[in-house]
Write an enzyme that holds these catalytic residues in place. Structure first.
Site, PDB file in Angstrom:
ATOM      1  N   ASN A  23       0.806  -1.228   0.000  1.00 23.74           N
ATOM      2  CA  ASN A  23       0.000   0.000   0.000  1.00 23.74           C
ATOM      3  C   ASN A  23       0.839   1.278   0.000  1.00 23.74           C
ATOM      4  OD1 ASN A  23      -2.231  -1.583  -0.077  1.00 23.74           O
ATOM      5  ND2 ASN A  23      -2.903  -1.192   2.019  1.00 23.74           N
ATOM      6  N   CYS A 118     -16.643  -3.142  -4.147  1.00 26.35           N
ATOM      7  CA  CYS A 118     -15.920  -4.398  -4.021  1.00 26.35           C
ATOM      8  C   CYS A 118     -16.501  -5.123  -2.825  1.00 26.35           C
ATOM      9  CB  CYS A 118     -14.424  -4.166  -3.860  1.00 26.35           C
ATOM     10  SG  CYS A 118     -14.007  -3.488  -2.283  1.00 26.35           S
ATOM     11  N   ASP A 307      -7.459  -3.563   8.084  1.00 23.20           N
ATOM     12  CA  ASP A 307      -6.860  -4.688   7.352  1.00 23.20           C
ATOM     13  C   ASP A 307      -6.421  -5.818   8.278  1.00 23.20           C
ATOM     14  OD1 ASP A 307      -7.294  -3.411   4.982  1.00 23.20           O
ATOM     15  OD2 ASP A 307      -5.221  -2.827   4.627  1.00 23.20           O
ATOM     16  N   ARG A 400      -2.707 -11.128  -4.041  1.00 20.61           N
ATOM     17  CA  ARG A 400      -2.637  -9.693  -4.341  1.00 20.61           C
ATOM     18  C   ARG A 400      -1.841  -8.956  -3.274  1.00 20.61           C
ATOM     19  NH1 ARG A 400      -7.828  -7.337  -3.772  1.00 20.61           N
ATOM     20  NH2 ARG A 400      -6.464  -5.540  -3.667  1.00 20.61           N
TER      21      ARG A 400
END
Ligand code: UD1
Length: 421
Positions: A23, A118, A307, A400
């Site tokens: 990120n 999403c 996260d 990912r």
């Protein structure tokens, strides 16, 4: 489709080396669009999302060289002349929107397919648009496209209604070369914002206050090429910390910045894990005390990271006593609860709250679906302590965001392998 086969593994032991932060690397790569010079980015993790960003940069006309021996990407942006990002790339990754601010600043226009919603929520881009409009951009958002153009960009005061990470980054990048001063109030304070600001400053930008809620950017005429090493990934760090705790293991985590994972450290200590700073990294021990319940509320940095919510919830299913997990950052980030419950976790969700009963170790191995990136990591962690075999499908999500996940986990003694269906 590939999946992970995870067997009950026992305590994890050994050392693991954390990769560069996805990120941080993504907006930094997008920021290379701001210069016609050459940028060398080191410590880049080799991940699908990074590959997509490299393809986007090439599609705009940049020359991009990837040296995976060195984890280095070199971008020569002198040839950038295309302002439209192809749909087939945007649909692969929401972070494609990071090139909007830089393209607007460099070429005066940007056309990008709507990244859209999403699994974890609606994820609008209204705050990105609000900031770029304040700088003088004309932003048109239709159902499926975002069109941006500007004759020139001028510094402005931008108040973010929520400290959005992506919006702060997009605005900061465009403002770096706007005329005059931009102040972003209620800015996101994540370490990735600080890393992007320090990259931009190395390119010649004048940004102060990154890492606080007020960022001040004096626009400069031109940015130049530079070299920068990306910070270690704090979410990968947190995931391996939880892996040590959930398996009641003892793991030394190398190449991490403990300052970036303070809330995870605090919550693990509340659960009874022991965290020790060592010369080479941070040691996490789940093998000393009996682990107990704690409550979690996700918040923008420096609060508990959204996260880490799913991986931590996997741990909470195994401790003594019940915990409450409150998700305040995303509206729909509890998809993993149903999957964990298939394994016997029996989690109850009411709106933003999830009630985790605890005392469910060992969970039952079964077939589960990785609904998003961090959910997939959570299911692997749960699989390590479940009876029998856990099959985690849709693992492209995990790939990912975690570099060499199977290799790193296996190196600690986890019984995990990837198979093609
Ligand atoms: C980034 C991270 C992601 C992390 C998230 C929150 C990257 C590539 N991804 O995502 O891993 O989970 O931060 O820490 O860095 N919002 C709006 N309008 C906007 C933008 C955001 O309402 O214009 C809302 C979102 O719907 C969400 C919240 O703000 O509810 C947080 O989103 P944001 O901080 O923007 O996350 P991302 O930058 O997308």
């Amino acid at each position: 489709m590939a999946k992970y086969i995870v067997e009950h593994s026992g305590p994890l032991y050994g050392e693991v080396e954390i990769s560069g932060a996805k990120n941080a690397a993504l907006p930094i790569l997008a920021a290379t669009v701001l210069t016609d010079g050459i940028c060398e980015i080191n410590e880049v993790p080799r991940l699908k999302d990074i590959d997509v960003m490299c393809r986007i940069l090439r599609s705009l006309g940049a020359k991009v060289e990837e040296d995976w021996e060195e984890h280095t990407i070199t971008v020569d942006g002198s040839g950038i002349h295309i302002s439209e990002v192809p749909y087939d790339l945007v649909k692969l990754m929401r972070a494609s929107i990071f090139v909007m601010g830089p393209l607007l600043a460099r070429l005066g226009k940007a056309t990008i397919a709507q990244p859209g919603g999403c699994a974890i929520g609606d994820r609008p881009i209204n705050l990105h648009a609000k900031g770029l409009r304040a700088l003088g951009g004309r932003i048109l958002i239709s159902d499926d496209m975002v069109y941006a153009n500007a004759d020139s960009l001028t510094g402005a005061l931008v108040y973010l209604d929520f400290p959005s990470v992506g919006a702060t980054e997009n605005i900061m990048m465009a403002a770096a070369v706007a005329k005059g001063t931009t102040i972003i109030e209620n800015a996101a304070e994540e370490p990735e914002i600080v890393d992007l600001a320090s990259f931009l400053n190395r390119m010649g930008a004048k940004i102060k206050g990154a890492g606080t809620d007020t960022i001040r950017i004096e626009g400069v005429e031109k940015l130049h090429g530079t070299r920068h090493a990306v910070i270690p990934d704090r979410i990968e760090t947190g995931t391996f910390m939880v892996a040590a705790a959930i398996t009641r293991g003892n793991v030394l985590i190398k190449n991490c910045l403990p300052d970036h994972v303070r809330p995870v450290i605090a919550k693990l200590i509340e659960c009874g894990a022991v965290i020790q700073d060592e010369l080479e990294g941070m040691r996490v021990r789940g093998d000393i005390n009996k682990l107990v319940a704690t409550d979690i509320k996700t918040l923008p940095y420096p609060g508990f990271p959204t996260d880490m919510q799913a991986p931590f919830m996997a741990l909470l299913t195994t401790v003594s006593g019940s915990s409450t997990v409150i998700e305040t950052v995303f509206e729909n980030r509890f998809m993993h609860t149903a999957e964990l419950s298939k394994m016997g976790a029996n989690i109850r969700v009411e709106g933003k709250n999830a009630y985790v009963p605890g005392d469910k170790c060992p969970l039952e191995g079964t077939q589960v679906v990785s609904t998003d990136l961090r959910a997939g990591a959570a299911l692997v962690l749960a699989g390590l302590v479940a009876k029998g075999t856990t099959e985690v499908s849709q693992i492209h999500h995990v790939e990912r965001g975690y570099e060499n996940f199977v290799e790193k986990m296996s190196g600690l003694g986890a019984k995990i392998r990837k198979v093609e269906d």
